[in-house]
Design an enzyme around this catalytic site. Sequence first.
Site, mmCIF file in Angstrom:
data_model
loop_
_atom_site.group_PDB
_atom_site.id
_atom_site.type_symbol
_atom_site.label_atom_id
_atom_site.label_comp_id
_atom_site.label_asym_id
_atom_site.label_seq_id
_atom_site.Cartn_x
_atom_site.Cartn_y
_atom_site.Cartn_z
ATOM 1 C CB SER A 51 2.619 1.235 0.334
ATOM 2 O OG SER A 51 2.471 2.286 0.357
ATOM 3 C CG HIS A 52 -0.625 1.106 -3.015
ATOM 4 N ND1 HIS A 52 0.717 1.343 -3.382
ATOM 5 C CD2 HIS A 52 -1.188 0.550 -4.251
ATOM 6 C CE1 HIS A 52 1.024 0.783 -4.552
ATOM 7 N NE2 HIS A 52 -0.129 0.102 -5.063
ATOM 8 C CG ASP B 110 -1.147 4.742 1.137
ATOM 9 O OD1 ASP B 110 -1.016 5.814 2.121
ATOM 10 O OD2 ASP B 110 -0.126 4.239 0.765
ATOM 11 C CG ASP C 67 2.539 3.453 3.774
ATOM 12 O OD1 ASP C 67 1.636 3.724 2.934
ATOM 13 O OD2 ASP C 67 3.742 3.348 3.429
ATOM 14 C CG ASP D 183 3.201 6.429 1.533
ATOM 15 O OD1 ASP D 183 2.120 5.883 1.334
ATOM 16 O OD2 ASP D 183 4.479 5.886 1.057
ATOM 17 N NE ARG D 184 0.487 5.142 -3.068
ATOM 18 C CZ ARG D 184 0.278 4.443 -4.282
ATOM 19 N NH1 ARG D 184 -0.920 4.522 -4.744
ATOM 20 N NH2 ARG D 184 1.201 3.931 -4.967
ATOM 21 C CE LYS E 35 3.697 7.831 -1.978
ATOM 22 N NZ LYS E 35 4.552 6.524 -2.378
#
Length: 609
Positions: A132-133, A317, A319, A321-322, A430
């Site tokens: 992720s992030h 980010d 992936d 989602d952010r 998200k």
Amino acid sequence: MLAVTEIPTSPIEGQKPGTSGLRKSTATFMGPNYLQNFVQSTLNALPAAQLSGGTLVVSGDGRYFMPEAVQVVIKMAAAAGVDRIWVGQHGLLSTPAVSAVIRNRKPAEVATDGTAVAGGKAAFGGFILTASHNPGGPDGDFGVKYNCENGGPAPEKITDAIFAQTQALTTLRVCAALPDIDLGTPAVHAFSDGGGRTVVVEVFDAAEDHVALLRDGVFDFGALKALLARPDFSMAYDCMHGVQGPYAVAVLQAELGAPASACLNAVPSPTFGGVHADPNLTYAEELIEVMHVTRLGTRAPHPAGAPPPPDFGAAADGDADRNMILGAGFFVTPSDSVAIITAYAERAIPFFRQGGAAGPRAVARSMPTSGALDRVAAKLGITCFEVPTGWKFFGNLMDSATPAFGGADYTPFVCGEESFGTGANHVREKDGLWAVLAWLSILAFRNADASVPLVSVEQIVREHWAEYGRNYYCRYDYEGVDKAGATAMMARLVGMVDMFNLGGAAPLALHGNTLVKADEFCYTDPVDGSVSAHQGIRFIFGDGSRIVFRLSGTGVAGATVRMYLERYVDGAGDLGMPTADALATLVAAALELSQIEQFTGRTEPSVIT
Ligand code: G16
């Protein structure tokens, strides 16, 4: 070709999933059997009836080691009895797109070589190969998230079962003779064992399912197109070299007619171009410069002769989602963002009018997220749930009306987190692109008349504060500190909470603010009754200000202490202070309460958002 090879292995310590999946350094994941053990443990934890003949999604965010990892998971899933494996082209799928694929995609009926492969099922879950992030690359991090049949992150009962499997694992099962799949071209590959079993691997365009959902089921693309066509409107979306690039190009350029300059860093890179693909004021350096915003979220001086900043800016980010939302010279906190989206949802976003709905029926935020959302919910007369940090906690609320839960129908539903996560029940993750399109929808709604000057992001936010008051908010992160020091600091804070509640401590007056409540957040899920304890320590003051301490569940090295600060000023108060000034006494109180410098040796946070 589908014969199963059994390979002996032994448990590897520390494979406990955190806030969202298992994250470790890339080198750790590339170590002997590390990935394989975790994947096998996950498969072992799933019901055999789901795996047998089922359909599984496997993809990731394009980070280093992901293409190899996709091939590993395909061979292990086939060995576990899975008959269909869905992979985005180049192995790419954003985290929200995986959710959309699990929920909406239909199986192909004919393989590329003409073989009939009808009869496949919808997906029962998906592996998302991402940290992720967290930074990517050989010196960065890698990770695995598992999402369930509702398209959402595995809840704690599943991650606990996976962890239990990791501690007792003895055997890996692999279809070793299955060839590596060409992920570069959309195609349907069929592999037969000659005895009646066929395994189908479908490689498909990564963007098609998610884009179709957003276009046909959520937003008014016509209105968005009209906004982007205004000559006085421009935007910049920084995909930060992550997986968002293909989605941003497909939606903003191909569907909505934005120029190529609207999408920055839109080609996914295994190292995220050497940047830390985390959309906040510290790491989204290029975007904040373009948007004339400082690292503290204030307006940066306009360099002489430079063009004006775009009217709208956003970042994603790794992936996707952010999201971070910016106006020209203006930062929108994630907590304000979800509140403002909720306030406009019914008017600006068709999804929230579907089926006769008059806007969201409920909203939810994570505990450390500011109370700005609560104020909008109160005005709308709807429930605002407060859950622990982690998107997985929203899933049960969204699904409460399904036969499995049989509760109230909270959909349509908006939820958000201070950690730059925002979304709705169109998927169970998200969704960075959703947040960007939600803000563009608000701007389109406010700017439908092209003959009047543009209403800016800043104006929309300031009007919101004037109506609801302003929740001044920021988060200090102390990343990669010594774990023992951080744990001792948290234990001392828990002791202070206990003392306060036993009445053993005199009322603390810190920097003019009196402590009136202290507790450790414990959540009981209203749908299934599950309890999640030790979810952060809260100190609440007489004027409603809050200080919250948590240890991150996504960090890899040492520990990351998060310190969340919030102060509410009503609409008649001073709404124009720089956040750092508004929160100065609260910061001083937090440092004094926690003694973070003594426990961690850090005099400054590594990130302020
Ligand atoms: C994950 C979770 C989020 C959570 C965030 C931060 O985000 O999905 O729900 O808020 O981590 O968690 P922590 O404060 O424990 O580090 P992502 O984007 O990293 O998957």
